[in-house]
Design a protein around this motif. Structure first.
Motif, short mmCIF file in Angstrom:
data_model
loop_
_atom_site.label_atom_id
_atom_site.label_comp_id
_atom_site.label_asym_id
_atom_site.label_seq_id
_atom_site.Cartn_x
_atom_site.Cartn_y
_atom_site.Cartn_z
N GLN A 53 0.87 -1.17 0.00
CA GLN A 53 0.00 0.00 0.00
C GLN A 53 0.90 1.23 0.00
O GLN A 53 1.69 1.41 0.93
N ILE A 54 0.78 2.06 -1.04
CA ILE A 54 1.68 3.19 -1.18
C ILE A 54 0.92 4.43 -1.63
O ILE A 54 0.04 4.35 -2.48
N LYS A 55 1.29 5.57 -1.07
CA LYS A 55 0.73 6.85 -1.53
C LYS A 55 1.47 7.30 -2.78
O LYS A 55 2.63 6.96 -2.98
N ALA A 56 0.76 8.09 -3.58
CA ALA A 56 1.35 8.62 -4.82
C ALA A 56 1.64 10.10 -4.67
O ALA A 56 1.06 10.78 -3.81
N ARG A 57 2.54 10.56 -5.50
CA ARG A 57 2.84 12.00 -5.56
C ARG A 57 1.54 12.76 -5.84
O ARG A 57 0.70 12.29 -6.59
N GLU A 58 1.38 13.91 -5.23
CA GLU A 58 0.16 14.70 -5.38
C GLU A 58 -0.09 15.03 -6.85
O GLU A 58 0.82 15.40 -7.60
N GLY A 59 -1.34 14.84 -7.27
CA GLY A 59 -1.74 15.16 -8.64
C GLY A 59 -1.56 14.02 -9.62
O GLY A 59 -1.93 14.12 -10.78
N LEU A 60 -1.01 12.92 -9.17
CA LEU A 60 -0.77 11.77 -10.04
C LEU A 60 -2.00 10.86 -10.03
O LEU A 60 -2.48 10.47 -8.97
N THR A 61 -2.53 10.56 -11.22
CA THR A 61 -3.68 9.68 -11.35
C THR A 61 -3.24 8.43 -12.09
O THR A 61 -2.69 8.52 -13.19
N LEU A 62 -3.49 7.28 -11.48
CA LEU A 62 -3.04 6.02 -12.06
C LEU A 62 -4.20 5.07 -12.26
O LEU A 62 -5.22 5.16 -11.59
N GLU A 63 -4.01 4.13 -13.18
CA GLU A 63 -5.01 3.11 -13.49
C GLU A 63 -4.41 1.74 -13.18
O GLU A 63 -3.18 1.58 -13.19
N PRO A 64 -5.27 0.73 -12.95
CA PRO A 64 -4.74 -0.63 -12.78
C PRO A 64 -3.91 -1.04 -13.99
O PRO A 64 -4.20 -0.65 -15.12
N ASN A 65 -2.86 -1.80 -13.74
CA ASN A 65 -1.90 -2.30 -14.73
C ASN A 65 -0.88 -1.27 -15.19
O ASN A 65 -0.04 -1.58 -16.02
N ASP A 66 -0.93 -0.04 -14.68
CA ASP A 66 0.11 0.94 -14.98
C ASP A 66 1.41 0.49 -14.31
O ASP A 66 1.41 0.01 -13.17
N LEU A 67 2.51 0.67 -15.00
CA LEU A 67 3.82 0.45 -14.39
C LEU A 67 4.29 1.78 -13.84
O LEU A 67 4.16 2.82 -14.50
N VAL A 68 4.80 1.77 -12.62
CA VAL A 68 5.18 3.01 -11.94
C VAL A 68 6.58 2.89 -11.35
O VAL A 68 7.09 1.79 -11.12
N TYR A 69 7.18 4.05 -11.13
CA TYR A 69 8.45 4.13 -10.42
C TYR A 69 8.16 4.51 -8.97
O TYR A 69 7.42 5.46 -8.71
N ILE A 70 8.72 3.76 -8.05
CA ILE A 70 8.57 4.04 -6.63
C ILE A 70 9.91 4.56 -6.12
O ILE A 70 10.94 3.91 -6.28
N ARG A 71 9.88 5.74 -5.51
CA ARG A 71 11.09 6.35 -4.97
C ARG A 71 11.23 5.95 -3.51
O ARG A 71 10.30 6.10 -2.71
N VAL A 72 12.38 5.40 -3.15
CA VAL A 72 12.70 5.01 -1.77
C VAL A 72 13.68 6.06 -1.23
O VAL A 72 14.76 6.25 -1.78
N ILE A 73 13.28 6.74 -0.18
CA ILE A 73 14.05 7.86 0.34
C ILE A 73 15.15 7.37 1.28
O ILE A 73 14.90 6.64 2.23
N GLN A 74 16.36 7.79 0.98
CA GLN A 74 17.56 7.51 1.78
C GLN A 74 17.71 6.03 2.14
O GLN A 74 18.11 5.68 3.25
N GLY A 75 17.35 5.17 1.20
CA GLY A 75 17.53 3.73 1.41
C GLY A 75 16.59 3.11 2.42
O GLY A 75 16.71 1.94 2.74
N ASN A 76 15.60 3.87 2.91
CA ASN A 76 14.65 3.37 3.90
C ASN A 76 13.37 2.95 3.19
O ASN A 76 12.56 3.79 2.81
N PHE A 77 13.16 1.63 3.01
CA PHE A 77 12.01 1.15 2.24
C PHE A 77 10.69 1.49 2.91
O PHE A 77 9.65 1.47 2.27
N SER A 78 10.69 1.82 4.18
CA SER A 78 9.46 2.25 4.85
C SER A 78 9.07 3.66 4.44
O SER A 78 7.93 4.07 4.61
#
Length: 87
Positions: A53-78
């Motif tokens: 379960q992940i939040k998206a950048r503000e203003g980003l609208t996604l659909e099922p099956n979209d491929l996305v890039y997830i940014r992990v801040i300072q190596g902390n996957f949480s």
């Protein structure tokens, strides 16, 4: 290269790898959007065989099956968010 030179280079390589693991850099991973959870305003994504379960950048609208890039801040996957849709 003699055995002493090889041993020295192997030792340096090992130390550099250990040092690199301690550095805290941002990195990006790729995932697939499964669904939007409107109640929590998060997306369910499939990453490495697991649903997250992940939040998206503000203003980003996604659909099922979209491929996305997830940014992990300072190596902390949480500490991660969906950065953008993969072109």
């Amino acid at each position: 290269m003699n055995k002493y030179q090889k041993a020295l280079l192997d030792s340096i390589d090992t130390k550099l790898q250990e040092f690199g693991k301690r550095l805290k850099f941002d990195y990006t991973v790729t995932a697939k959007v499964l669904s939007l959870n409107e109640s929590t305003n998060t997306y369910t994504v499939l990453y490495n065989g697991s649903e997250l379960q992940i939040k998206a950048r503000e203003g980003l609208t996604l659909e099922p099956n979209d491929l996305v890039y997830i940014r992990v801040i300072q190596g902390n996957f949480s500490n991660k968010f969906i950065d953008c849709k993969k072109p």
